[in-house]
Design an enzyme around this catalytic site. Structure first.
Site, mmCIF file in Angstrom:
data_model
loop_
_atom_site.group_PDB
_atom_site.id
_atom_site.type_symbol
_atom_site.label_atom_id
_atom_site.label_comp_id
_atom_site.label_asym_id
_atom_site.label_seq_id
_atom_site.Cartn_x
_atom_site.Cartn_y
_atom_site.Cartn_z
ATOM 1 N N GLY A 44 0.847 -1.194 0.000
ATOM 2 C CA GLY A 44 0.000 0.000 0.000
ATOM 3 C C GLY A 44 0.881 1.242 0.000
ATOM 4 O O GLY A 44 2.112 1.153 0.068
ATOM 5 N N TYR A 152 -1.947 -19.512 -1.087
ATOM 6 C CA TYR A 152 -2.812 -18.334 -0.921
ATOM 7 C C TYR A 152 -4.292 -18.733 -0.881
ATOM 8 O O TYR A 152 -5.021 -18.336 0.027
ATOM 9 C CB TYR A 152 -2.531 -17.383 -2.101
ATOM 10 C CG TYR A 152 -3.452 -16.195 -2.206
ATOM 11 C CD1 TYR A 152 -3.195 -15.023 -1.508
ATOM 12 C CD2 TYR A 152 -4.570 -16.232 -3.054
ATOM 13 C CE1 TYR A 152 -4.024 -13.922 -1.633
ATOM 14 C CE2 TYR A 152 -5.407 -15.127 -3.176
ATOM 15 C CZ TYR A 152 -5.127 -13.981 -2.465
ATOM 16 O OH TYR A 152 -5.962 -12.888 -2.586
ATOM 17 N N ASN A 181 -11.286 -11.037 -10.362
ATOM 18 C CA ASN A 181 -10.076 -10.304 -10.779
ATOM 19 C C ASN A 181 -10.323 -8.795 -10.681
ATOM 20 O O ASN A 181 -10.906 -8.215 -11.585
ATOM 21 C CB ASN A 181 -9.681 -10.714 -12.195
ATOM 22 C CG ASN A 181 -9.514 -12.225 -12.308
ATOM 23 O OD1 ASN A 181 -10.409 -12.926 -12.774
ATOM 24 N ND2 ASN A 181 -8.404 -12.726 -11.827
#
Ligand SMILES: NC(=O)c1ccc[n+]([C@@H]2O[C@H](COP(=O)([O-])OP(=O)(O)OC[C@H]3O[C@@H](n4cnc5c(N)ncnc54)[C@H](O)[C@@H]3O)[C@@H](O)[C@H]2O)c1
Length: 327
Positions: A44, A152, A181
């Site tokens: 971020g 993941y 997505n």
């Protein structure tokens, strides 16, 4: 008591990230008492938070979800938690131990602290990766996750199950959202796992032929980031609990179609070049069935692929120009 944003205290882990920053912007429209953002800025950025970092209702804490004391300080007194801090799929594959600490151990600590401090609801960012290659297209939430091969995807599924068990055992309310997505302004442009759209936008601006690895038939379901933020808000406000929802655009777009659409919105006549695929992609298709989210959360995506790609292109070219000017 009904869920509400107004006058509530809300924690957003990963709120400096791509999706998290849009969630914060949406939350601020409804006048919360305060929003705490916990993010270690591994991906971020302060730039993502430009529109709200000066807002007195927002407290940004640069820190790690693996720091349990800090996490506890952030959760004490909080009404709602959006848990979005996570490593990306490739980062988990490259370093599963770190993946374990961030995705599993920290999520466990967070859930335990949410029980301790009587958090009213957790909105958990899960992923379509839990399906692996799904059994049905469009894919409903009832498709099984046994085809997933990634750490993941496994971690996200475990997170869903963790919250499910804490609802059953302690009554902690939660909703998990399986994003497909996600794309849009502020998506990663120069990280190790640069998205294919950004590579192609670079080709468009440099006049180079965009490359497609494989025959371009691999498909995805591209959902615009602002729609994903709206799904998060809907999940908080609804009285629904103990449920998982797909969040996609419900349109299957092949890589070839994606490139065509990107060229079209940029008035580009470049011809793609096809290259041999050097890795086997075990997930060749994605297409969400959002009907459950529509029925129970009243959520429907509103941004078309063409609108989203136009917005993404404008943002990216502006950013690129600004970087070139500053060099
Ligand atoms: N982008 C997608 O297409 C997509 C698809 C499915 C699920 N998701 C999930 O949605 C959530 C948000 O994804 P995103 O696309 O905004 O990714 P992102 O990487 O932009 O956001 C994640 C944020 O978490 C932060 N973070 C990572 N590890 C941390 C740690 N240990 N402590 C504190 N902060 C940490 C990062 O700095 C980043 O700001 C994630 O949970 C992701 O797994 C994203």
């Amino acid at each position: 008591m009904h869920n509400k944003i107004q006058n509530s205290s809300i924690l957003v882990t990963g709120g400096a990230g791509f999706i998290g920053s849009y969630v914060v912007e949406e939350l601020l429209k409804s006048k919360p008492a305060k929003i705490i953002i916990l993010d270690n800025l591994i991906r971020g950025s302060l730039e993502n938070m430009n529109s709200f970092i000066q807002n007195p209702l927002v407290k940004f804490i640069e820190g790690d979800v693996r720091d349990t004391t800090l996490l506890e300080n952030c959760i004490a007194g909080i009404d709602y938690v959006f848990h979005m801090a996570a490593l990306r799929i490739n980062a988990c594959a490259a370093n599963p131990r770190e993946g374990f600490e961030v995705m599993l151990r920290s999520t466990f600590n967070l859930a335990e602290l949410c029980v301790k401090y009587k958090v009213r609801k957790v909105i958990y960012s899960s992923s379509a990766s839990v399906y692996g290659l799904a059994q049905h297209f469009p894919t409903p939430e009832t498709d099984n996750p046994y085809d997933n091969q990634t750490f993941y995807g496994g971690a996200k599924l475990w997170g869903e199950q963790l919250f499910r068990s804490f609802k059953f055992t302690y009554g902690l309310d939660y909703v998990a959202l399986r994003y497909f997505n996600v794309y849009g302004s502020r998506m990663d442009t120069d990280g190790k796992y640069t998205e294919v759209m950004i590579r192609w936008l670079d080709c468009i601006s440099n006049g180079n032929s965009p490359l497609i690895y494989g025959d371009g038939s691999t498909s995805m379901d591209f959902v615009y980031v602002r729609d994903v933020a709206k799904a998060n808000i809907a999940a908080l406000l609804s009285e629904v609990t103990d449920e998982v929802f797909n969040v996609g655009n419900c349109e299957e777009t092949s890589l070839k179609q994606l490139l065509d659409a990107l060229l079209k919105v940029n008035n580009s006549t470049l011809i793609p070049e096809f290259r041999e695929e050097n890795t086997v992609n075990p997930v060749s298709r994605r297409l969400a069935d959002n009907s459950k989210a529509k029925r129970l959360l009243n959520f429907e995506p509103t941004v078309t692929l063409e609108e989203g790609l136009t917005e993404l292109s404008q943002w990216y070219f502006k950013k690129k120009k600004a970087t070139e000017v500053s060099i």
